[in-house]
Design a protein around this motif. Structure first.
Motif, mmCIF file in Angstrom:
data_model
loop_
_atom_site.group_PDB
_atom_site.id
_atom_site.type_symbol
_atom_site.label_atom_id
_atom_site.label_comp_id
_atom_site.label_asym_id
_atom_site.label_seq_id
_atom_site.Cartn_x
_atom_site.Cartn_y
_atom_site.Cartn_z
ATOM 1 N N ILE A 31 0.853 -1.186 0.000
ATOM 2 C CA ILE A 31 0.000 0.000 0.000
ATOM 3 C C ILE A 31 0.888 1.236 0.000
ATOM 4 C CG2 ILE A 31 -1.697 1.319 1.328
ATOM 5 C CD1 ILE A 31 -2.788 -1.333 2.371
ATOM 6 N N GLU A 32 0.607 2.162 -0.927
ATOM 7 C CA GLU A 32 1.423 3.362 -1.066
ATOM 8 C C GLU A 32 0.528 4.590 -1.204
ATOM 9 O OE1 GLU A 32 5.167 1.312 -3.519
ATOM 10 O OE2 GLU A 32 3.607 2.416 -4.606
ATOM 11 N N GLY A 33 1.163 5.756 -1.317
ATOM 12 C CA GLY A 33 0.465 6.988 -1.658
ATOM 13 C C GLY A 33 -0.594 7.407 -0.660
ATOM 14 N N GLU A 34 -1.730 7.878 -1.189
ATOM 15 C CA GLU A 34 -2.805 8.401 -0.355
ATOM 16 C C GLU A 34 -3.402 7.320 0.542
ATOM 17 O OE1 GLU A 34 -5.253 11.101 1.403
ATOM 18 O OE2 GLU A 34 -3.548 11.466 0.079
ATOM 19 N N GLU A 35 -3.455 6.087 0.054
ATOM 20 C CA GLU A 35 -3.972 4.995 0.884
ATOM 21 C C GLU A 35 -3.062 4.749 2.086
ATOM 22 O OE1 GLU A 35 -7.097 2.577 -0.070
ATOM 23 O OE2 GLU A 35 -7.185 4.765 -0.119
ATOM 24 N N LEU A 36 -1.761 4.875 1.881
ATOM 25 C CA LEU A 36 -0.815 4.719 2.988
ATOM 26 C C LEU A 36 -1.009 5.832 4.017
ATOM 27 C CD1 LEU A 36 1.695 3.380 4.287
ATOM 28 C CD2 LEU A 36 3.089 4.950 2.901
ATOM 29 N N ARG A 37 -1.169 7.058 3.535
ATOM 30 C CA ARG A 37 -1.395 8.179 4.457
ATOM 31 C C ARG A 37 -2.654 7.944 5.288
ATOM 32 N NH1 ARG A 37 -4.142 12.448 5.693
ATOM 33 N NH2 ARG A 37 -5.739 11.917 4.161
ATOM 34 N N HIS A 38 -3.701 7.451 4.640
ATOM 35 C CA HIS A 38 -4.952 7.185 5.355
ATOM 36 C C HIS A 38 -4.751 6.082 6.397
ATOM 37 C CE1 HIS A 38 -9.260 7.463 5.848
ATOM 38 N NE2 HIS A 38 -9.383 6.166 5.699
ATOM 39 N N LEU A 39 -4.011 5.051 6.024
ATOM 40 C CA LEU A 39 -3.756 3.932 6.935
ATOM 41 C C LEU A 39 -2.972 4.385 8.166
ATOM 42 C CD1 LEU A 39 -2.600 0.367 5.932
ATOM 43 C CD2 LEU A 39 -1.371 1.606 7.711
ATOM 44 N N LYS A 40 -1.924 5.192 7.945
ATOM 45 C CA LYS A 40 -1.023 5.563 9.037
ATOM 46 C C LYS A 40 -1.499 6.780 9.829
ATOM 47 C CE LYS A 40 3.392 5.635 8.169
ATOM 48 N NZ LYS A 40 4.677 5.926 7.477
ATOM 49 N N LYS A 41 -1.891 7.834 9.120
ATOM 50 C CA LYS A 41 -2.157 9.110 9.774
ATOM 51 C C LYS A 41 -3.596 9.267 10.253
ATOM 52 C CE LYS A 41 2.034 10.534 8.853
ATOM 53 N NZ LYS A 41 3.054 10.665 9.924
ATOM 54 N N VAL A 42 -4.539 8.696 9.487
ATOM 55 C CA VAL A 42 -5.949 8.868 9.831
ATOM 56 C C VAL A 42 -6.438 7.724 10.716
ATOM 57 C CG1 VAL A 42 -8.295 9.117 8.927
ATOM 58 C CG2 VAL A 42 -6.363 10.152 7.699
ATOM 59 N N LEU A 43 -6.244 6.492 10.250
ATOM 60 C CA LEU A 43 -6.735 5.337 11.002
ATOM 61 C C LEU A 43 -5.725 4.829 12.026
ATOM 62 C CD1 LEU A 43 -8.438 3.407 8.073
ATOM 63 C CD2 LEU A 43 -9.503 4.911 9.761
ATOM 64 N N ARG A 44 -4.461 5.221 11.865
ATOM 65 C CA ARG A 44 -3.391 4.876 12.804
ATOM 66 C C ARG A 44 -3.273 3.363 13.034
ATOM 67 N NH1 ARG A 44 -1.397 9.434 15.051
ATOM 68 N NH2 ARG A 44 -2.678 11.325 14.945
ATOM 69 N N LEU A 45 -3.320 2.614 11.936
ATOM 70 C CA LEU A 45 -3.123 1.172 12.050
ATOM 71 C C LEU A 45 -1.658 0.878 12.369
ATOM 72 C CD1 LEU A 45 -5.290 -0.397 9.192
ATOM 73 C CD2 LEU A 45 -5.939 0.237 11.514
ATOM 74 N N LYS A 46 -1.449 -0.214 13.073
ATOM 75 C CA LYS A 46 -0.110 -0.621 13.487
ATOM 76 C C LYS A 46 0.229 -1.980 12.886
ATOM 77 C CE LYS A 46 0.042 2.971 16.242
ATOM 78 N NZ LYS A 46 0.859 4.165 15.874
ATOM 79 N N GLU A 47 1.494 -2.353 12.993
ATOM 80 C CA GLU A 47 1.906 -3.678 12.539
ATOM 81 C C GLU A 47 1.139 -4.745 13.312
ATOM 82 O OE1 GLU A 47 6.147 -3.822 12.848
ATOM 83 O OE2 GLU A 47 6.460 -2.406 11.195
ATOM 84 N N GLY A 48 0.591 -5.703 12.575
ATOM 85 C CA GLY A 48 -0.217 -6.757 13.173
ATOM 86 C C GLY A 48 -1.714 -6.528 13.066
ATOM 87 N N ASP A 49 -2.134 -5.294 12.728
ATOM 88 C CA ASP A 49 -3.565 -5.001 12.636
ATOM 89 C C ASP A 49 -4.181 -5.658 11.396
ATOM 90 O OD1 ASP A 49 -3.600 -3.549 14.943
ATOM 91 O OD2 ASP A 49 -3.529 -1.584 13.975
ATOM 92 N N PRO A 50 -5.423 -6.171 11.520
ATOM 93 C CA PRO A 50 -6.095 -6.795 10.376
ATOM 94 C C PRO A 50 -6.748 -5.752 9.478
ATOM 95 C CG PRO A 50 -7.496 -6.938 12.301
ATOM 96 C CD PRO A 50 -6.212 -6.287 12.763
ATOM 97 N N LEU A 51 -6.921 -6.111 8.215
ATOM 98 C CA LEU A 51 -7.580 -5.238 7.249
ATOM 99 C C LEU A 51 -8.003 -6.069 6.044
ATOM 100 C CD1 LEU A 51 -5.000 -5.272 5.295
ATOM 101 C CD2 LEU A 51 -4.432 -3.067 6.274
ATOM 102 N N VAL A 52 -8.594 -5.398 5.066
ATOM 103 C CA VAL A 52 -8.927 -6.018 3.782
ATOM 104 C C VAL A 52 -8.288 -5.183 2.682
ATOM 105 C CG1 VAL A 52 -10.787 -6.489 2.129
ATOM 106 C CG2 VAL A 52 -11.088 -7.076 4.540
ATOM 107 N N VAL A 53 -7.647 -5.839 1.723
ATOM 108 C CA VAL A 53 -7.113 -5.134 0.558
ATOM 109 C C VAL A 53 -7.871 -5.597 -0.679
ATOM 110 C CG1 VAL A 53 -4.808 -4.709 1.477
ATOM 111 C CG2 VAL A 53 -5.261 -6.853 0.286
ATOM 112 N N LEU A 54 -8.096 -4.673 -1.602
ATOM 113 C CA LEU A 54 -8.787 -5.004 -2.847
ATOM 114 C C LEU A 54 -8.097 -4.300 -4.001
ATOM 115 C CD1 LEU A 54 -11.008 -2.379 -3.586
ATOM 116 C CD2 LEU A 54 -11.677 -3.137 -1.320
ATOM 117 N N ASP A 55 -8.187 -4.920 -5.186
ATOM 118 C CA ASP A 55 -7.470 -4.371 -6.339
ATOM 119 C C ASP A 55 -8.367 -3.637 -7.325
ATOM 120 O OD1 ASP A 55 -8.818 -6.435 -7.570
ATOM 121 O OD2 ASP A 55 -7.029 -7.487 -8.281
#
Length: 251
Positions: free
Chosen positions: A27-51
């Motif tokens: 995950i890169e770019g704006e999706e990465l910013r959302h993951l880290k800065k907005v939702l503050r997910l950490k290593e080990g957290d579950p999620l769903v990825v779609l293409d």
């Protein structure tokens, strides 16, 4: 496969960088910013990825860095949220942010392909550069709607001229063009099952008689949708919703 394409409670992230052989996604770019800065997910957290092409996977954040998040893929999810019918929406280009609203709602309603087009009544003929920027922006809008509504397959988005748009919709066995003077009501046209439907909606002011005649020469059927005059952006959403109700998976 297991589970559905929409996993309640798990955050959904879009990325085209899914490597099923290695079992990882990036995950890169704006999706990465959302993951880290907005939702503050950490290593080990579950999620769903779609293409955006129909595939979705459970996963866990394996490693976070400044420029990317490495996701360890789990099981692939069953894409159970796509409509059983393929709907192509042909819509005259709208003013301002109305195109954004249209794409957002059409994605939520399960449309497979959105073809925006110019007509003689289009307010302003867009430049090639502007069309490119608009298409890119609308594709981002579609992806955001995809994540929110639980779909896994992003609609294809095209911007072209009216006659080319009509041609793009001719693969559907049922092709409808909305016109306020049409003698056939939409309810009559939707009386028979169809696996794919194209609906064409005009600009403010509607289609010209010549444009309707051109569509009819390509196999489209002119239909009306009641006694009230709807705005162009309203008509597109209503048309898709009624098709989904009559032939698809709504209601």
């Amino acid at each position: 496969m297991g589970g559905s394409g929409y996993e309640k409670g798990l955050r959904r992230f879009y990325t085209p960088l899914i490597d099923t052989v290695r079992g990882i996604a990036t995950i890169e770019g704006e999706e990465l910013r959302h993951l880290k800065k907005v939702l503050r997910l950490k290593e080990g957290d579950p999620l769903v990825v779609l293409d955006g092409r129909g595939r979705a996977f459970r996963g866990r954040v394996e490693r976070l860095s400044r420029f990317s998040a490495l996701i360890r893929l789990g099981e692939e999810l069953e894409p159970s949220t796509e409509s059983p019918i393929k709907i192509t929406l042909l819509q005259a280009l709208l003013k301002g942010d109305k195109n954004t609203l249209l794409v957002q709602k059409a994605t939520e309603l399960g449309v497979s392909r959105i073809v925006l087009f110019t007509t003689r009544r289009t307010v302003r003929e867009p430049s090639v550069e502007r069309i490119g920027r608009l298409k890119e922006r609308l594709e981002r809008v579609s992806i955001e709607s995809l994540k929110q509504c639980g779909r896994t397959l992003a609609p294809e988005i095209l911007i072209t001229e009216f006659e080319d748009a009509l041609t793009a919709g001719t693969t559907s066995p049922l092709k409808l063009i909305f016109h306020e003077r049409a003698k056939t009501h939409l309810k009559e046209a939707l009386g028979q099952p169809a696996g794919a439907v194209t609906v064409a909606v005009g600009p403010e002011g509607g289609f010209s008689a010549e444009e309707v005649a051109l569509a009819e020469s390509k196999g489209y059927r002119a239909v009306g949708c009641g006694p009230r005059v709807l705005r162009a952006e309203t008509m597109g959403m209503v048309a898709v919703a009624l098709v989904q109700y009559a032939l698809g998976d709504m209601g």
